[in-house]
Design an enzyme around this catalytic site. Structure first.
Site, short mmCIF file in Angstrom:
data_model
loop_
_atom_site.label_atom_id
_atom_site.label_comp_id
_atom_site.label_asym_id
_atom_site.label_seq_id
_atom_site.Cartn_x
_atom_site.Cartn_y
_atom_site.Cartn_z
N SER A 182 1.88 -15.92 -1.22
CA SER A 182 1.83 -16.64 -2.51
C SER A 182 1.61 -15.62 -3.62
O SER A 182 0.95 -14.59 -3.41
CB SER A 182 0.68 -17.63 -2.51
N TYR A 215 -7.69 -19.98 -1.30
CA TYR A 215 -6.25 -19.94 -1.01
C TYR A 215 -5.69 -18.55 -1.33
O TYR A 215 -4.97 -17.96 -0.52
CB TYR A 215 -5.56 -21.01 -1.85
N LYS A 271 -3.86 -15.62 1.15
CA LYS A 271 -2.52 -15.08 0.92
C LYS A 271 -2.57 -13.56 0.71
O LYS A 271 -1.62 -12.86 1.05
CB LYS A 271 -1.86 -15.80 -0.25
#
Ligand code: NDP
Length: 243
Positions: free
Chosen positions: A141, A155, A159
Site C-alpha cells: 500500500s 495498516y 504494508k
C-alpha cells in the site's frame, strides 16, 4: 526434450476488488488461474465464471490467509490442477483503522496475521512450488510511504513490513531467477474504500480514486517476461497522493 513450462498463476485473495481484477487480467494473458477467498464463495464463483466465459481456465479455493495449513493446501491444490506456478500474487489483505487510544488488540493481531504473517507464508509456499524464472508479486500500500489517513497506523505498519520483506526475499530468490516485487496502490475503488471514498477523491491530486484494472495492468507487466530484471522493488501507484 524440454518439458513445457507450466504457466499457472495463483492469486491469494482473488475474489473481489484488486485481486479479482488481477485474476481476470492474468487469465487474459493466457495463465490458468487459481484464486483464493475466505468468506464470499459467490464472488469467487463469479470471477471463475467470468474467466471461463472468456475462454480461460480458473478455479476458486477457500483458504484463510491467517491459516498456515490452508495456505499450503491452496498451493498444493493449484499445482495439482494447473502445474507448477509461474506467477503468484499475494493480494489478500484487510484494512481496519482506529485512533491509537482505542486500538483493540484483536484487531492488531488479525491485521498482523493476514497482512504480514499470511503474506510471508504465502510467499514461502508459492516459491517452493514455482518454476525457475517465476514471478512473485505482493500488494502492499502507498501508506507504507505516505501518511495521510488518520487511524491507519497499524495498516501502514503491516504494508511497510511487506515492502521490506520483498526487498530482502529478492536475494533468496535471485539464484532461481524468480523475481519478487511489491505494488503499493493508493486509494482504489473497492469495498475497502466505500465508506470514505469522497474524502479520498477530494485529497487525491487527480481528483479521483484508481480502478482495480489500473493496478492489474501493472501486475500483468510484473508477471510478464519483460519484467525480468526488476526485483525487490516497491512500485507506488496512487495518482500522486500526498498529505
Ligand atoms: P477487498 O476487500 O475488495 O478484497 C479483498 C480480497 O481479499 C477478497 O478477495 C477477499 O476474499 C480476500 N481476503 C481478505 N481476507 C482474506 C483472508 N484472510 N484470506 C484469504 N483471502 C482474503 O480489498 P481490495 O481489493 O481493496 O484490497 C486488496 C489488497 O490491496 C489488500 O491487500 C489491500 O490492503 C490492498 N490495498 C488496497 C487499497 C484500496 O484503496 N482499495 C489501497 C492500497 C492497498 P473474500 O471476498 O472471501 O472476503
Amino acid at each position: 526434450i524440454a518439458q513445457p513450462i507450466s504457466n499457472a498463476a495463483l492469486v491469494f485473495g482473488g475474489s473481489r476488488g484488486i485481486g479479482a481484477a488481477i485474476a481476470r487480467r492474468l487469465a487474459r494473458e493466457g495463465h490458468p488461474v487459481a484464486l483464493t477467498y475466505v468468506s464470499r464463495p459467490d464472488n469467487a464463483a463469479e470471477v471463475v465464471a467470468a474467466i471461463q466465459a472468456g475462454g480461460g481456465q480458473a478455479i476458486a479455493i477457500q483458504a484463510d490467509s491467517a491459516d498456515a495449513e490452508a495456505i499450503a493446501a491452496a498451493v498444493e491444490q493449484a499445482v495439482a490442477h494447473f502445474g507448477p506456478l509461474q506467477v503468484a500474487v499475494v493480494n489478500a489483505g484487510i484494512y481496519d483503522s482506529s485512533p491509537l487510544a482505542d486500538f483493540r488488540t484483536e484487531v492488531l493481531d488479525r491485521m498482523l496475521a493476514v497482512n504480514v504473517r499470511g503474506v510471508f507464508l504465502a510467499l514461502q509456499s508459492a516459491a517452493a512450488a514455482m518454476n525457475e524464472g517465476g514471478r512473485l508479486i505482493t500488494i502492499g500500500s502507498n501508506t507504507a510511504v505516505r501518511a495521510g489517513v488518520v487511524g491507519s497506523s497499524v495498516y501502514a505498519m503491516t504494508k511497510a513490513a511487506v515492502a521490506t520483506l520483498v526487498r530482502e526475499l529478492a536475494l533468496d530468490l535471485a539464484p532461481r531467477r524468480i523475481t519478487i516485487n511489491n505494488i503499493q496502490p493508493g486509494p482504489i475503488e473497492t469495498d475497502i474504500t466505500t465508506d470514505f471514498i469522497d474524502y479520498l477523491v477530494q485529497r487525491n491530486p487527480m481528483g479521483r480514486v484508481g480502478q482495480p484494472d489500473e493496478v492489474a495492468g501493472l501486475a500483468a507487466w510484473l508477471a510478464s517476461r519483460e519484467a525480468s530484471y526488476m526485483t525487490g522493488s516497491s512500485l507506488t501507484i496512487d495518482g500522486g497522493w500526498v498529505i
